[in-house]
Design an enzyme around this catalytic site. Structure first.
Site, PDB file in Angstrom:
ATOM      1  N   TYR A 164       0.672  -1.013  -0.052  1.00 14.42           N
ATOM      2  CA  TYR A 164       0.050   0.081  -0.011  1.00 14.42           C
ATOM      3  C   TYR A 164       0.794   1.399  -0.072  1.00 14.42           C
ATOM      4  O   TYR A 164       1.527   1.566   0.804  1.00 14.42           O
ATOM      5  CB  TYR A 164      -1.039  -0.064   1.207  1.00 14.42           C
ATOM      6  CG  TYR A 164      -1.702   1.252   1.309  1.00 14.42           C
ATOM      7  CD1 TYR A 164      -2.737   1.622   0.380  1.00 14.42           C
ATOM      8  CD2 TYR A 164      -1.302   2.222   2.124  1.00 14.42           C
ATOM      9  CE1 TYR A 164      -3.425   2.711   0.709  1.00 14.42           C
ATOM     10  CE2 TYR A 164      -2.034   3.703   2.403  1.00 14.42           C
ATOM     11  CZ  TYR A 164      -2.971   3.840   1.390  1.00 14.42           C
ATOM     12  OH  TYR A 164      -3.529   4.955   1.484  1.00 14.42           O
ATOM     13  N   HIS A 194      -3.801  16.400  -3.414  1.00 10.99           N
ATOM     14  CA  HIS A 194      -4.053  16.736  -2.090  1.00 10.99           C
ATOM     15  C   HIS A 194      -3.772  17.973  -1.565  1.00 10.99           C
ATOM     16  O   HIS A 194      -4.350  18.363  -0.177  1.00 10.99           O
ATOM     17  CB  HIS A 194      -3.457  15.524  -1.150  1.00 10.99           C
ATOM     18  CG  HIS A 194      -3.816  14.057  -1.197  1.00 10.99           C
ATOM     19  ND1 HIS A 194      -4.237  13.701  -2.364  1.00 10.99           N
ATOM     20  CD2 HIS A 194      -4.090  13.198  -0.083  1.00 10.99           C
ATOM     21  CE1 HIS A 194      -4.686  12.357  -2.175  1.00 10.99           C
ATOM     22  NE2 HIS A 194      -4.808  12.021  -0.693  1.00 10.99           N
ATOM     23  N   ASN A 307       1.503  12.329   5.437  1.00 10.24           N
ATOM     24  CA  ASN A 307       0.655  11.642   6.171  1.00 10.24           C
ATOM     25  C   ASN A 307       1.254  11.615   7.514  1.00 10.24           C
ATOM     26  O   ASN A 307       2.148  11.138   8.276  1.00 10.24           O
ATOM     27  CB  ASN A 307       0.628   9.859   5.943  1.00 10.24           C
ATOM     28  CG  ASN A 307      -0.295   9.095   6.212  1.00 10.24           C
ATOM     29  OD1 ASN A 307      -0.497   8.067   6.333  1.00 10.24           O
ATOM     30  ND2 ASN A 307      -1.527   9.732   6.448  1.00 10.24           N
ATOM     31  N   TYR A 395     -15.115  35.036  45.773  1.00  8.40           N
ATOM     32  CA  TYR A 395     -14.501  33.660  45.057  1.00  8.40           C
ATOM     33  C   TYR A 395     -13.738  34.074  44.046  1.00  8.40           C
ATOM     34  O   TYR A 395     -12.599  33.179  43.994  1.00  8.40           O
ATOM     35  CB  TYR A 395     -15.674  32.782  44.571  1.00  8.40           C
ATOM     36  CG  TYR A 395     -16.441  32.067  45.489  1.00  8.40           C
ATOM     37  CD1 TYR A 395     -16.288  32.368  46.773  1.00  8.40           C
ATOM     38  CD2 TYR A 395     -17.734  31.338  44.956  1.00  8.40           C
ATOM     39  CE1 TYR A 395     -17.474  31.628  47.820  1.00  8.40           C
ATOM     40  CE2 TYR A 395     -18.714  30.588  45.994  1.00  8.40           C
ATOM     41  CZ  TYR A 395     -18.402  30.735  47.120  1.00  8.40           C
ATOM     42  OH  TYR A 395     -19.243  30.308  47.851  1.00  8.40           O
ATOM     43  N   ARG A 398     -10.730  34.834  46.581  1.00  9.59           N
ATOM     44  CA  ARG A 398     -10.458  33.590  47.388  1.00  9.59           C
ATOM     45  C   ARG A 398     -10.045  32.299  46.697  1.00  9.59           C
ATOM     46  O   ARG A 398      -9.133  31.438  47.178  1.00  9.59           O
ATOM     47  CB  ARG A 398     -11.609  33.425  48.434  1.00  9.59           C
ATOM     48  CG  ARG A 398     -11.285  32.740  49.693  1.00  9.59           C
ATOM     49  CD  ARG A 398     -12.466  32.339  50.323  1.00  9.59           C
ATOM     50  NE  ARG A 398     -13.400  33.045  50.149  1.00  9.59           N
ATOM     51  CZ  ARG A 398     -14.800  32.715  50.598  1.00  9.59           C
ATOM     52  NH1 ARG A 398     -14.844  31.395  50.993  1.00  9.59           N
ATOM     53  NH2 ARG A 398     -16.099  33.594  50.527  1.00  9.59           N
ATOM     54  N   PHE A 444      -1.640   7.683  12.253  1.00 10.51           N
ATOM     55  CA  PHE A 444      -1.984   8.987  11.819  1.00 10.51           C
ATOM     56  C   PHE A 444      -3.320   9.635  12.289  1.00 10.51           C
ATOM     57  O   PHE A 444      -3.498  11.024  12.071  1.00 10.51           O
ATOM     58  CB  PHE A 444      -2.133   9.014  10.154  1.00 10.51           C
ATOM     59  CG  PHE A 444      -3.005   7.973   9.863  1.00 10.51           C
ATOM     60  CD1 PHE A 444      -4.573   8.069  10.052  1.00 10.51           C
ATOM     61  CD2 PHE A 444      -2.685   6.826   9.210  1.00 10.51           C
ATOM     62  CE1 PHE A 444      -5.331   6.870   9.773  1.00 10.51           C
ATOM     63  CE2 PHE A 444      -3.541   5.735   8.814  1.00 10.51           C
ATOM     64  CZ  PHE A 444      -4.936   5.801   9.093  1.00 10.51           C
ATOM     65  N   GLU A 529     -12.046   6.266   5.139  1.00  5.40           N
ATOM     66  CA  GLU A 529     -11.608   6.854   6.214  1.00  5.40           C
ATOM     67  C   GLU A 529     -12.814   7.368   7.128  1.00  5.40           C
ATOM     68  O   GLU A 529     -13.365   8.621   7.007  1.00  5.40           O
ATOM     69  CB  GLU A 529     -10.785   8.046   5.647  1.00  5.40           C
ATOM     70  CG  GLU A 529      -9.362   7.622   5.089  1.00  5.40           C
ATOM     71  CD  GLU A 529      -8.817   8.557   4.245  1.00  5.40           C
ATOM     72  OE1 GLU A 529      -9.343   9.877   4.425  1.00  5.40           O
ATOM     73  OE2 GLU A 529      -8.051   8.300   3.669  1.00  5.40           O
TER      74      GLU A 529
END
Length: 622
Positions: A164, A194, A307, A395, A398, A444, A529
């Site tokens: 792959y 991409h 990646n 508060y 404090r 990834f 994905e």
């Protein structure tokens, strides 16, 4: 022969010049001649000699005098732009101003190095690399591991194995085998297709951080990158040749594909790059101006470059470092406010905090005691109300150890995750040279940094939430015993009235930004994905939340210093007086209304530079 790179409208031209006594006007005319040479209509330009134009530097946009000589004005390989009268000014060279105001500073070439091996980089180191304080070298051990993993990739290609991302397509196309003759094209197509991000580009500092982190990950030796390609990346980093990387487009699994592809695209000599010498320009010209060649991708290298979780993690590193800085200074600012409001230090007694012994809480209480309650630098303000009948404070005063404390513990938790992610191998498939195999996995996936940065935003926001309430107490005369809105002649003057509104608006924005992005997921890549982290947005909004926190605390610091004016001649403790003096060195007291925003900006810069914490004599940890 000297040469200059000239931008005319949408084109880049190289103009050689044998005689540097020629003028800037000559350079402009020569560039226009080259521009119209191949244009069927002369590019809409009639006569070059009659064309009105001006010349400016690409970096900084400074205008050049037409009559100045080139030897007095420019250096070899400088970048300039020709702007023709009537044209819309090119936006290409204003882009370097976008992004992080936190890291932006004049670039000075460093002379020190950080050695990278993929195992020891920290978020602090990464931010220092972003600022341009160091160059990069690989350790010998890293070079050896990179070479071993690359040898395995070469064997896979030589033996025609089906693996792959090396000899197959990607994602949905993982079953498509690619012939050896097209493996280079496969990797180039991957990067180009991409590179699909949108939005403003990362600032050069953030792009520098992204490149450094990707180099660190590749140095681990599990990605299959060649040593030659990795050295080219390091040369680009050391020359500060930085790719144009749009900030939006990653879903955080399979890593930060879009931004890392833009990072790789520039290294290939395509798209835009930035350098201190050129500003933004075409990548091939920027690389060439620094004597560098574009990367030529070998099998698996495109995938190795894009990646991983480096966009999330690099921005997350900046977020963590800024969070650490503002959390320390929030204690100092709150202590100053407590002094102005004549609060008590009894709530910071160490015995109280030993009964609720969270590390962050104990550290904050200790810091308050160091600032407020010491025989070495007593407070005259505290002495003035020592015998008052007030039993306890609100508060927001404090409970600072409890509220600020959990922020400290949150930051420590997130920093641990980010530092682990910085030194993790996060691409796919992983190359195990010692086992002689590649294994597909899911490192990834950005869920770890995404969840951590959502948590960071929620935690750090509380510093602004409680600070805004303290600003209200300072401005409200019924609560502070000070003039309304911290100004004399109220009515004629409005003082800090709208400063408080600004703080309230930032806190309100943060409430929306604190909604976790990592609770969302959308299936992508044809359901291959099918679960993603949305970590890119987690990182960007964490930075925005932290910026708002810094701004709110800047307003509180200004308001507290203004409150001090009404308590004079009494003085606070020595460390807090130093903080007061620091603020007054950039912002004068508020005697009557004036333009207020510049005061916010200069005090914000003091906090960004961590000058408030450096001015106090405080032990930072127990």
């Amino acid at each position: 022969m000297p040469r200059f790179t000239v931008h005319v409208r949408d084109e880049w031209l190289t103009v050689p010049c044998r005689d540097l006594s020629r003028t800037v006007q000559w350079l402009g005319l020569e560039a226009l001649k080259r521009y119209i040479k191949n244009k069927p209509d002369n590019g809409g330009i009639g006569s070059v000699q009659e064309t009105s134009f001006y010349v400016r530097r690409c970096q900084g946009q400074g205008l050049l005098d037409a009559d100045d000589t080139l030897e007095d004005t420019l250096e070899d390989n400088d970048f300039v732009e020709i702007v023709i009268d009537g044209d819309t000014v090119s936006p290409d060279f204003s882009l370097s101003q976008s992004g992080s105001g936190h890291l932006n500073s004049p670039y000075r070439e460093p002379n020190e190095y950080i050695l990278l091996d993929g195992n020891n980089l920290t978020s602090t180191d990464l931010v220092n690399l972003a600022k341009g304080l160091y160059m990069i070298k690989l350790t010998p051990e890293a070079e050896k591991k990179v070479g071993q993993s690359r040898a395995l990739i070469e064997n896979i290609v030589t033996e025609n194995k089906v693996v792959y991302g090396i000899t197959t397509g990607f994602g949905k196309f993982a079953q498509t085998v690619i012939p050896n003759s097209k493996l280079k094209e496969l990797q180039e197509n991957l990067v180009r297709s991409h590179s699909a991000g949108v939005g403003k580009p990362l600032s050069p500092e953030r792009s520098r951080m992204l490149l450094a982190l990707r180099i660190n990950v590749l140095a681990k030796g599990y990605s299959g990158i060649s040593l030659d390609t990795l050295h080219q990346m390091i040369e680009a980093f050391n020359a500060s040749c930085l790719s144009y990387v749009p900030e939006k487009g990653t879903v955080g699994a399979s890593g930060d594909l879009a931004p890392l592809s833009h990072l790789a695209l520039g290294l290939m000599g395509e798209g835009k790059m930035w350098s201190p010498k050129s500003g933004w320009a075409d990548a091939k010209y920027v690389l060439g101006a620094h004597g560098l060649k574009p990367i030529s991708l070998k099998p698996k290298e495109g995938l190795a470059l894009i990646n991983g979780t480096q966009m999330i993690t690099s921005l997350g590193s900046e977020a963590v470092e800024r969070a650490l800085a503002i959390a320390r200074q929030a204690d100092i600012i709150a202590a100053l406010t407590l002094e102005v409001l004549k609060g008590t230090t009894k709530a910071f007694d160490s015995d109280i905090h030993e009964l609720h012994p969270h590390p962050g809480q104990k550290e904050v209480a200790f810091r308050f005691r160091s600032l407020l309650d010491s025989d070495h630098h007593p407070s005259e303000i505290a002495e003035s109300h020592r015998f008052c009948n007030r039993v306890q404070d609100a508060y927001t005063l404090r409970c600072c150890p409890q509220v600020h404390g959990v922020v400290n513990d949150t930051i420590a938790f997130v920093k641990n995750i980010i530092d682990t992610e910085i030194n993790s191998a996060t691409d796919n498939p992983m190359v195990f040279a010692e086992r002689g195999e590649t294994i597909s996995g899911g490192n990834f996936h950005g869920e770890y940094p995404a969840k951590a940065l959502d948590y960071l935003a929620i935690g750090v926001h509380e510093l602004a939430a409680i600070s805004e309430r303290r600003i209200e107490r300072l401005c409200n005369s019924s609560l502070s015993e000070l003039p309304a809105f911290l100004v004399c002649e109220g009515g004629l003057n409005s003082g800090f009235m709208i400063a408080h509104c600004t703080a309230a608006s930032l806190v309100s924005e943060n409430k929306v930004l604190c909604h976790p992005s990592s609770v969302d997921s959308l299936s992508t890549s044809a359901a291959t994905e099918d679960h993603v982290s949305m970590g890119g947005w987690a990182a960007r909004k964490a930075l925005k939340v932290i910026e708002h926190v810094e701004q709110v605390l800047s307003i509180e610091l200004l308001a507290a210093c203004q409150g001090i004016e009404f308590l004079r001649p009494l003085r606070t403790t020595t460390p807090l007086e130093k903080v007061y003096d620091l603020v007054r060195s950039v912002a004068k007291p508020w005697i009557r209304d004036r333009f207020m925003a510049p005061d916010f900006e200069v005090v914000h810069r003091l906090l960004l530079d961590q000058k408030a914490s450096r001015k106090t004599i405080v032990i930072e940890s127990l």
